[in-house]
Scaffold this active site. Structure first.
Site, mmCIF file in Angstrom:
data_model
loop_
_atom_site.group_PDB
_atom_site.id
_atom_site.type_symbol
_atom_site.label_atom_id
_atom_site.label_comp_id
_atom_site.label_asym_id
_atom_site.label_seq_id
_atom_site.Cartn_x
_atom_site.Cartn_y
_atom_site.Cartn_z
ATOM 1 N N GLY A 66 -105.301 -17.082 -36.986
ATOM 2 C CA GLY A 66 -103.995 -17.112 -37.634
ATOM 3 C C GLY A 66 -104.079 -17.677 -39.035
ATOM 4 N N GLY A 69 -98.572 -20.827 -44.002
ATOM 5 C CA GLY A 69 -98.293 -21.223 -45.369
ATOM 6 C C GLY A 69 -99.171 -22.358 -45.855
ATOM 7 N N PHE A 70 -99.701 -23.152 -44.921
ATOM 8 C CA PHE A 70 -100.482 -24.315 -45.313
ATOM 9 C C PHE A 70 -101.959 -24.186 -44.997
ATOM 10 C CE2 PHE A 70 -97.553 -26.970 -47.175
ATOM 11 C CZ PHE A 70 -97.948 -28.294 -47.247
ATOM 12 N N GLY A 71 -102.350 -23.206 -44.201
ATOM 13 C CA GLY A 71 -103.764 -23.149 -43.877
ATOM 14 C C GLY A 71 -104.137 -22.023 -42.941
ATOM 15 N N ASP A 200 -89.651 -22.585 -41.342
ATOM 16 C CA ASP A 200 -90.301 -21.269 -41.250
ATOM 17 C C ASP A 200 -90.319 -20.815 -39.798
ATOM 18 O OD1 ASP A 200 -91.478 -18.989 -42.253
ATOM 19 O OD2 ASP A 200 -93.512 -19.781 -42.141
#
Length: 487
Positions: A66, A69-71, A200
């Site tokens: 996966g 947005g952050f990693g 989100d």
């Protein structure tokens, strides 16, 4: 960064002060992580980078499951289980504050509908690098290389977006309803107990375990409320299909933004799409499926109706008019405790479900399927049954860009009688694109009329609200099957 003198040997460019390269007892550390995974009472731990590198094969692309947005998220395998390792992207790890904020509040988040954090890793290493200046002796600088990682329980079934389907296929209603309840329970915990805005919320950020229990994940762009009711953000890492209008217009985020996202998710779980909710057609399609199955959910009618009602409230443009998550949970709980019977069904789980009061005609199918062949007209028959004691007039309209020939576009069906319609997809030189097929619908408007009217007497005014009669507008999806084409 720290500069080094020019006398440092060139080989120092490769010197690494790397905490991850220190000797790590992989077996021992794996056992600790595995114990944490199996025993929820164990406190979270600071994990060595070497262990996370080992179980993910040094963050191999093949291990990637996966991206948020952050990693990037990787699957890590232990001897008796698996974990998900979220490696925060460099652009978000320059400042430690982002990592520690996320890790700190995630440590305290414990709920059956929230993905559990097992551990974290904050690793900093220094690397000697050449920084040449034109015309001068090369200098060396020591750059900090930061790794910020979070280790979560691995959820086996994947994300909810892979299971979304319309009313006629996919997950059974009971499973969908339990997923809706679970998502609401998890979101209530985040909002009320932890003061967290997800920001989100979407099907891709809801995972399903082996029992199809939903677990909310990916708090990479979450914020603590810290006593405020809303914040304004310029962060663009939000999914537009699920974000609230106030964010699109003003960049404003609040707990009511999550409620809007929840409304979209409930809509997709009930109908399989984000489109407008036509409660009568949704219930018609579920009744059709329930009648095809062996078991019928006793309160299915009420549950579908309530979920649509909740979704419509969540999707209101004004944040103030949207319900709180606690109100939504209360509505669902009240429905669970009710002893009311389903309209027209009673207590029995056996036998076909009677048509709903607004239904005038019953259809033998709720989709028109056309197995496509190049340069050939494709017919599809449809049988209608007048289930009332009145005469029923109907008028057919096809939407979309494909061409059809309809035999019997208008007709008056006598009480308790049947009528057959033939819809033919005109010959096409090439297969239609999938996006074209999404806009193809068969729409039939039905209304009760007086005896003696014929097809030639049917006009558009009969189906207007001004006529004073209740009109049943039935929408059937058109499915053009192109998989059968031989290349």
């Amino acid at each position: 960064m720290v500069e080094g003198g020019s006398g440092i040997l060139h080989g120092m460019a490769n010197i690494m002060f790397d905490a991850s390269r220190e000797r790590v007892d992989i077996k021992s550390e794996s056992n600790v992580l595995e114990h944490t995974l199996l025993d929820e009472s164990v406190e979270l731990t600071n994990l060595p980078l070497g262990l996370l590198q080992h179980i993910t094969e040094d963050f191999a692309d093949a291990r990637q499951i996966g991206r948020g947005g952050f990693g990037i998220v990787y699957k890590g395998d232990l001897q008796n289980g698996s974990v998900a390792v979220k490696r925060l992207l460099n652009s978000h790890t320059i400042e430690e504050e982002s990592f520690y904020r996320e890790a700190t509040f995630l440590i305290s988040v414990k709920h059956k509908n929230i993905v559990r954090l097992l551990g974290y890793c904050a690793n900093t290493e220094s690397k000697a690098m050449i920084n040449p200046e034109p015309g001068e002796t090369p200098k060396f600088i020591f750059a900090e290389i930061r790794e910020r990682l979070l280790c979560f329980e691995y959820i086996n079934k994947g994300s909810l977006d892979k299971y979304l389907a319309d009313e006629l296929r996919g997950l059974k209603w009971h499973t969908r309803y339990q997923i809706i309840k679970g998502i609401c329970s998890g979101l209530e915990y985040l909002h009320k107990e932890k003061g967290i805005i997800h920001r989100d919320l979407k099907p891709a950020n809801i995972l399903l375990d082996d029992l199809m229990v939903p677990k909310i994940t990916d708090f990479g762009i979450s914020k603590l409320l810290d006593g405020v009711t809303h914040i304004v953000t310029s962060n663009s890492a939000i999914s537009l299909g699920y974000c609230a209008p106030e964010f699109i217009k003003h960049g404003q985020v609040s707990i009511k933004s999550d409620i809007f996202s929840l409304g979209v998710i409930i809509t997709e779980l009930v109908t399989g799409c984000k489109g407008n909710l036509d409660i009568q057609n949704v219930l018609r399609r579920w009744r059709y499926r329930w009648n095809k199955s062996v078991n019928y959910p006793l309160f299915g009618y009420q549950q579908v109706t309530k979920c649509i009602e909740i979704a419509l409230k969540c999707l209101l443009d004004s944040p103030k008019k949207r319900p709180k998550i606690s109100d939504i949970v209360s509505m669902l709980n009240a429905l669970e405790n009710t002893n009311e019977h389903i309209n027209n069904v009673g207590d029995s789980l056996v036998g076909p479900i009677s048509p709903y009061p607004w239904e005038l005609l019953e259809f033998d199918r709720l989709e028109l399927n056309f197995p496509f062949e190049i340069n050939k007209p494709i017919p599809c028959s449809l049988q209608l049954t007048n289930i009332t004691n009145d005469y029923v007039a109907f008028d057919v309209e096809m939407t979309g860009s494909l061409q059809y020939c309809i035999e019997l576009e208008k007709c008056v069906v006598p009480p308790r009688s049947k009528c057959n319609i033939m819809v033919t997809l005109q010959a096409q030189k090439r297969a239609p694109h999938a996006t074209v097929c999404k806009d193809e619908f068969f729409i039939m408007r039905c209304v009760s009329v007086n005896e003696g009217l014929g097809a030639e007497d049917i006009n558009i005014d009969m189906f207007n609200e001004e006529s004073g009669k209740e009109v049943d507008e039935v929408t059937l999806k058109v499915v053009v099957i192109t998989e059968l084409l031989v290349n």
